[in-house]
Design an enzyme around this catalytic site. Structure first.
Site, short mmCIF file in Angstrom:
data_model
loop_
_atom_site.label_atom_id
_atom_site.label_comp_id
_atom_site.label_asym_id
_atom_site.label_seq_id
_atom_site.Cartn_x
_atom_site.Cartn_y
_atom_site.Cartn_z
N GLU A 57 -1.44 -2.27 -6.02
CA GLU A 57 -0.94 -1.62 -7.23
C GLU A 57 0.31 -2.27 -7.81
OE1 GLU A 57 -0.51 2.58 -6.81
OE2 GLU A 57 -2.58 2.87 -6.17
N GLU B 275 -8.54 2.98 -2.41
CA GLU B 275 -7.80 4.22 -2.07
C GLU B 275 -8.30 5.36 -2.95
OE1 GLU B 275 -3.50 4.28 -2.20
OE2 GLU B 275 -3.39 2.34 -1.20
C1 BGC Z 1 -0.28 3.89 -2.83
C2 BGC Z 1 -0.11 4.54 -1.47
C3 BGC Z 1 0.34 5.97 -1.65
C4 BGC Z 1 -0.73 6.72 -2.42
C5 BGC Z 1 -0.44 8.19 -2.65
C6 BGC Z 1 -0.98 4.76 -3.82
O1 BGC Z 1 -0.42 4.56 -5.06
O2 BGC Z 1 -0.92 2.65 -2.70
O3 BGC Z 1 0.80 3.78 -0.73
O4 BGC Z 1 0.64 6.61 -0.47
O5 BGC Z 1 -0.85 6.13 -3.68
O6 BGC Z 1 0.68 8.35 -3.44
#
Ligand code: BGC
Length: 454
Positions: free
Chosen positions: A173, A362
């Site tokens: 990101e 993610e």
């Molecule tokens: C990030 C993670 C973070 C997750 C939840 C993502 O933007 O890569 O490191 O914990 O969001 O906020």
């Protein structure tokens, strides 16, 4: 929102679909000053008063550095075949450049070997936000030297781990760390303003492509990607002003980094900020260097945003109408739960013709989990995953080449400026005792994945 009953199984996505969990070094490892590790910007930033909720710090975190073997057993027990982790730059290069820390490298060698011994595929993220403090002192992401430093780090990791690790994510990101860390000051290193943000964006766009080239040259049969945050952006009303405001926000949140990576240069329509970026004296000649032929694009999705025109906000002239105001379902982070938005954003990114493959690197949710009698009955999280996986299936059936899904996160961890309060894990962590408890969402995943061999 009404969703059909959940009947999917992991195998419905096909035998080669990747199911995994993701973690990041600064959020999990702890051992911040052990075995030669240098401090990262998060070690320093979290010491500043008021920067991280409750004064929490990542010094111990989940103590993954010492407990990785047990934690990998959890990954295996839940049935995941992919484990995504990041390399702490200051663990392997304590000064960011210069001398290599052999013990730091050894930790990752051990971690990789342990994954392989358990039949788990290791996926490496090179940079997940924890710049060595020694480099921040010399300008960090705003310095033109960062690309030289980053290339050294990338080369070291590729040469050390590339014989056994084939799946790589260059940056996590870039929009997240440049905007929160260098524009808004909410994340480390806590810098603000366009004069920091613009060079950081330029250097991060170069680093993501340079990293890809380095991996391609040094790792045989590498599968290379980089990960972008993305949010469907909707105008609050259908007024022209709101629509234009939403468009500006879309450029910033969704397009700023993928378009240079795909060889299109920075998007510049109608936005002062991006015009400045294009005019930033070095960027024109770099359009080709920003580009790299990624094997996959990592999409990270958490929430959509609803945007209205707001002339009080400089440059972007837009602000978010929060989920709480709109009275829509939301998580403990006050992020809207809206699986349709996930479906739409998958379709949107797939429309960039040059994207070959999408991996959701993610997706997940924080809730106010309660540990009672050894049980965390996180029904909301189960429902969240079911709805989002269903939305992903819908996109897949309509032709989006989505080839993997990594849940965020294996276990509760250091959630940046939120500290340890925001819990995203499939496994509950008691941060005083380091006791792990598999939440019901973890058990749910186990049965969803059951028998899946991909
Ligand atoms: C990030 C993670 C973070 C997750 C939840 C993502 O933007 O890569 O490191 O914990 O969001 O906020």
């Amino acid at each position: 929102m009404d969703t059909p009953p959940f009947t999917l199984k992991a195998r419905d996505f096909g035998p080669d679909f990747k199911w995994g969990v993701a973690v990041a070094a600064a959020q999990n490892e702890g051992a911040w000053n052990q075995d030669g590790r240098g401090p990262s910007i998060w070690d320093v930033f979290s010491r500043r008063q008021g920067k991280v909720k409750n004064g929490h710090r990542p010094t111990i975190a989940c103590d993954f550095y010492h407990r990785y073997k047990d934690d990998l057993m959890l990954v295996k027990a839940l049935g995941f075949k992919v484990f995504r982790f990041s390399i702490s730059w200051s663990r392997v290069l304590p000064e960011g450049t210069g001398k290599v820390n052999k013990e730091g490298l050894q930790f990752y060698h051990n971690l990789i070997d342990e994954c392989l011994a358990l039949g788990i595929e290791p996926w490496i993220t090179l940079y997940h936000w924890d710049l060595p403090q020694a480099l921040e002192k010399q300008g960090g992401w705003t310095s033109h030297l960062i690309n030289r430093w980053f290339n050294r780090f990338a080369t070291l990791c590729a040469e050390e781990f590339g014989d056994r690790v084939k799946h790589w994510i260059v940056l996590n990101e870039p929009m997240g760390f440049t905007s929160l860390g260098y524009m808004l000051g909410k994340h480390a290193p806590g810098r603000t303003g366009l004069s920091n943000f613009l060079p950081a964006v330029h250097h991060a766009a170069l680093a993501q492509a340079d990293g890809g080239r380095i991996l391609r040259d040094s790792v045989k049969k590498a599968h290379i990607g980089t990960s972008f945050s993305c949010s469907e952006v909707l105008p609050y009303t259908d007024s022209t002003l709101d629509i234009q405001a939403a468009n500006r926000m879309d450029i910033l949140l969704n397009r700023l980094f993928i378009e240079p990576a795909l060889g299109k240069g920075f998007p510049d329509e109608g936005m002062q900020l991006l015009e400045k970026l294009r005019l930033h004296n070095t960027t024109w000649k770099y359009t080709n260097r920003y580009a790299f032929d990624f094997d996959f694009i990592g999409l990270q999705h958490y929430f959509p945003v609803v945007i209205r025109h707001n002339s009080f906000i400089p440059i972007i002239q837009a602000s978010e109408v929060k989920p709480v105001t709109r009275k829509v379902p939301h998580t403990a982070m006050k992020w809207e739960v809206n699986p349709n938005a996930f479906y739409h954003i998958l379709k949107k990114f797939w429309k960039y013709g040059a994207v070959k493959e999408i991996i959701v690197t993610e997706n997940g949710a924080a809730y106010h989990d309660q540990l009672k009698d050894g049980v965390v009955n996180d029904v909301e999280r189960i429902s969240y995953f079911q709805q989002y996986i269903q939305a992903m299936m819908r996109a897949k059936k309509e032709g989006v080449n989505v080839k993997g899904y990594l849940a965020w996160s294996l276990m509760d961890n250091f959630e940046w400026a939120e500290g340890y309060q925001a819990r995203f894990g499939l496994v509950h962590v008691d941060f005083k005792t380091q006791l792990r408890t598999i939440k019901n969402s973890g058990y749910w995943f186990r049965s969803f994945l059951g028998g899946h061999s991909g």
